[in-house]
Each structure stands twice: as C-alpha cells, then as structure tokens.
Enzyme design. Sequence first.
Site, PDB file in Angstrom:
ATOM      1  N   HIS A  25       0.837  -1.189   0.000  1.00 30.04           N
ATOM      2  CA  HIS A  25       0.000   0.000   0.000  1.00 30.04           C
ATOM      3  C   HIS A  25       0.880   1.250   0.000  1.00 30.04           C
ATOM      4  CE1 HIS A  25      -3.438  -2.542   1.841  1.00 30.04           C
ATOM      5  NE2 HIS A  25      -3.565  -2.446   0.532  1.00 30.04           N
ATOM      6  N   THR A  63       1.795  -5.092  -8.294  1.00 32.74           N
ATOM      7  CA  THR A  63       0.750  -4.197  -8.771  1.00 32.74           C
ATOM      8  C   THR A  63       1.343  -2.811  -9.008  1.00 32.74           C
ATOM      9  OG1 THR A  63       0.136  -3.762  -6.469  1.00 32.74           O
ATOM     10  CG2 THR A  63      -1.167  -5.401  -7.651  1.00 32.74           C
ATOM     11  N   THR A 110       2.295   0.883  -9.139  1.00 32.87           N
ATOM     12  CA  THR A 110       3.457   1.686  -8.775  1.00 32.87           C
ATOM     13  C   THR A 110       4.527   0.856  -8.069  1.00 32.87           C
ATOM     14  OG1 THR A 110       2.003   3.597  -8.502  1.00 32.87           O
ATOM     15  CG2 THR A 110       4.191   3.754  -7.553  1.00 32.87           C
ATOM     16  N   SER A 137      -2.753  -1.232 -11.060  1.00 26.72           N
ATOM     17  CA  SER A 137      -2.760  -0.882  -9.644  1.00 26.72           C
ATOM     18  C   SER A 137      -3.868  -1.670  -8.948  1.00 26.72           C
ATOM     19  CB  SER A 137      -2.997   0.617  -9.466  1.00 26.72           C
ATOM     20  OG  SER A 137      -4.323   0.950  -9.864  1.00 26.72           O
ATOM     21  N   GLY A 138      -3.746  -1.787  -7.612  1.00 25.08           N
ATOM     22  CA  GLY A 138      -4.757  -2.535  -6.870  1.00 25.08           C
ATOM     23  C   GLY A 138      -6.175  -2.042  -7.108  1.00 25.08           C
ATOM     24  N   ASP A 193      -4.955  -6.549  -8.056  1.00 25.08           N
ATOM     25  CA  ASP A 193      -5.097  -7.650  -7.099  1.00 25.08           C
ATOM     26  C   ASP A 193      -5.827  -8.829  -7.727  1.00 25.08           C
ATOM     27  OD1 ASP A 193      -3.849  -6.179  -5.073  1.00 25.08           O
ATOM     28  OD2 ASP A 193      -5.734  -5.280  -4.432  1.00 25.08           O
ATOM     29  N   ASP A 242      -1.298  -1.543   4.997  1.00 26.33           N
ATOM     30  CA  ASP A 242      -1.393  -0.442   5.949  1.00 26.33           C
ATOM     31  C   ASP A 242      -2.727  -0.593   6.671  1.00 26.33           C
ATOM     32  OD1 ASP A 242      -1.549   1.866   7.376  1.00 26.33           O
ATOM     33  OD2 ASP A 242      -1.388   3.229   5.679  1.00 26.33           O
ATOM     34  N   HIS A 269     -10.698   0.005  -1.992  1.00 27.67           N
ATOM     35  CA  HIS A 269     -10.705  -1.264  -2.736  1.00 27.67           C
ATOM     36  C   HIS A 269     -10.491  -2.455  -1.794  1.00 27.67           C
ATOM     37  CE1 HIS A 269      -6.439  -0.379  -2.397  1.00 27.67           C
ATOM     38  NE2 HIS A 269      -6.113  -1.563  -2.883  1.00 27.67           N
ATOM     39  N   ASP A 288     -11.098  -5.866  -3.172  1.00 29.04           N
ATOM     40  CA  ASP A 288     -10.046  -6.435  -4.015  1.00 29.04           C
ATOM     41  C   ASP A 288      -8.958  -7.084  -3.163  1.00 29.04           C
ATOM     42  OD1 ASP A 288     -10.823  -5.260  -6.813  1.00 29.04           O
ATOM     43  OD2 ASP A 288     -10.918  -3.584  -5.427  1.00 29.04           O
ATOM     44  N   ARG A 305      -8.558 -14.289  -0.320  1.00 28.82           N
ATOM     45  CA  ARG A 305      -9.505 -15.392  -0.511  1.00 28.82           C
ATOM     46  C   ARG A 305      -8.966 -16.401  -1.519  1.00 28.82           C
ATOM     47  NH1 ARG A 305     -15.309 -15.550   0.183  1.00 28.82           N
ATOM     48  NH2 ARG A 305     -16.301 -17.051  -1.209  1.00 28.82           N
TER      49      ARG A 305
END
Length: 300
Positions: free
Chosen positions: A168, A195, A197, A224-225, A230, A250, A257, A260, A266
Amino acid sequence: MSPLKPRLRIGLIANRSHQDAAGSALVQLFKRGEQSILALNPEWVVVGRTLDAIHSHGLSQLCDPHIRFPYGRDGGLMKLVAHVVNSDPHNSVDAVVYLIDPVDPSSVFPEALALKRQCVIHGKPFLSTLASACEWLELEALTSGSTTHLSEGRGFDLAKESIALIAHDAMKQKMLKIAEKHFHVLDQFEHRYATGTTGSLLNQLAQRIKGVDAGRYWVQPFLSGPMGGDAQIAELVLEKKIRRILFLEDPHVARQHEADIQLLERAARTVTDFSLVVSDVDGSDRWLQLMTQRLALSRA
C-alpha cells in the site's frame, strides 16, 4: 547462566470444514509439520472446537502443552484477539494459525477481521493457509538449531517459483528497503509480479542493482490494486502459478478497494495447501532472512 528462551506461544483455530475429515487442513498441519513442531516445542492456545477436533484425530501429543479457549460462539476468537495485543508474555501469543475456509461466514465476522488486523499492527504472523502455517513452522524451527525437520523441498526450488510483491502507498518505501536488503533471495525466483506503482519502483531498484537492461523487467507490473491488479494476481494464485505473496498492508487507513484485497487473500485460502501470504514488515523481513538460511541448507 543465560536465562531460558521463552517458549513460543501459537494461537490456533480452524474453520469447521478444515477440522473434521481425516485429510482436513488441521490434520495435515500436524502431520506435515510434526518434526518442526517437535523441534520448536511450542505452547498452543486453541479455540474450543478446534481442540476437540485435535483430540478426536489422536493428535493431542503434538498439541501439548496447550491452553483451551472457549468455542468461537462463546468468545474464544475474541479472547485470541486480546492475547495478540497483550504485551504480558504470560497472556499473549507470538503467532496465530487460523485455517480459514473462504466460504465459511464466520471468516468475515468482526472478531476474525480484527484478529488479522491486530496481527499486522503488532507484527505477529497471521497464518491463514495450510501452506503458510507449514512453511512458517519449518522456517522457525531453524532457530532451534534443528535441521532434521526439513521437508523435501516443497516450493524451495526458487528457480521454479513465483512471488507477488504488493505494498500500500504508506508501505512502498518499506517494501523497497526489504527488497533491497533481501535482493539476493528475491532475485532467485523465476518470476516476480507486482501491482502498479510498486512494480515500477521495484524495477527501478533492480536497475540500480543489476544494471539498466538487466533490471528493466525484473518485476512484471500489473494494474494498480484499485484498478484490478489484485484480481490479476489472484487469478495466477488460483492457477497455482504464484505460491508466495508478500503483501505489506497499511492497517490504519480506510481502503476503498478493500474488496479487491480480500479477493486476493480469498484466492490464497482457496488453494490453502499451496499459497501463502505474508502481511507485515517485521514478518516479511524475518521470513526472507530464514528463507536465506533454509536455501543455504538445501545446497549444503
């Protein structure tokens, strides 16, 4: 005379579908991790029905000594959260094994979500898949001086393995520090995924270490996430193309999100005997440090 090293205390709970069958994840945990458990000689803090299942499978000898907590419906999981955050060594746990069935409604109860979050905040391993629990036990047992407990290389030939590296926003610099410190280990993986950046930053780090051309595609970056990265990684996890996920979360900010993030976790829990997730900075650093020792022993 130096004081005795305090006994490791492990919190343990399993969702019902991971308890009852002879080949359940709970049974496999003790059978697959038997030699590691004997080397570590931990104390277990076990939520009620999970302990009943251990007794019914004749595995009590591997779960002694232990403390019994109430059934989950009577607050056992809530008590386990309290022991994660407690600083008193006599009323705390050092790690939590929570074998989660991703379709069990109780896995998203507030106390279940709080258990994971507090483990991340307090830097304690939260091991929610069979693979993560077995690998953690094996690596931690190295600290006892044991080498006879080592498995027959399940996933330790890194030249044939892949890893996902996710962080994050507030954790990206910490991810870079960890990656730089343990670059030699991470560089041994056949594939590295990330993911957005985070992937770009890791490739910049690799270019600095390996050279511009050699490091340019060190990590394969996905979206990105929040834009679906994700989910892209989750698909590779479900296809058993990514075994290990280093996901620095974090826990102090609201995340738009969140769904995600839970989707990726999961996915790992769906293939519980294959994939694992490491979610905190201290745990990630220790995992890679012990992985270095484990790989050295494999080559010896």
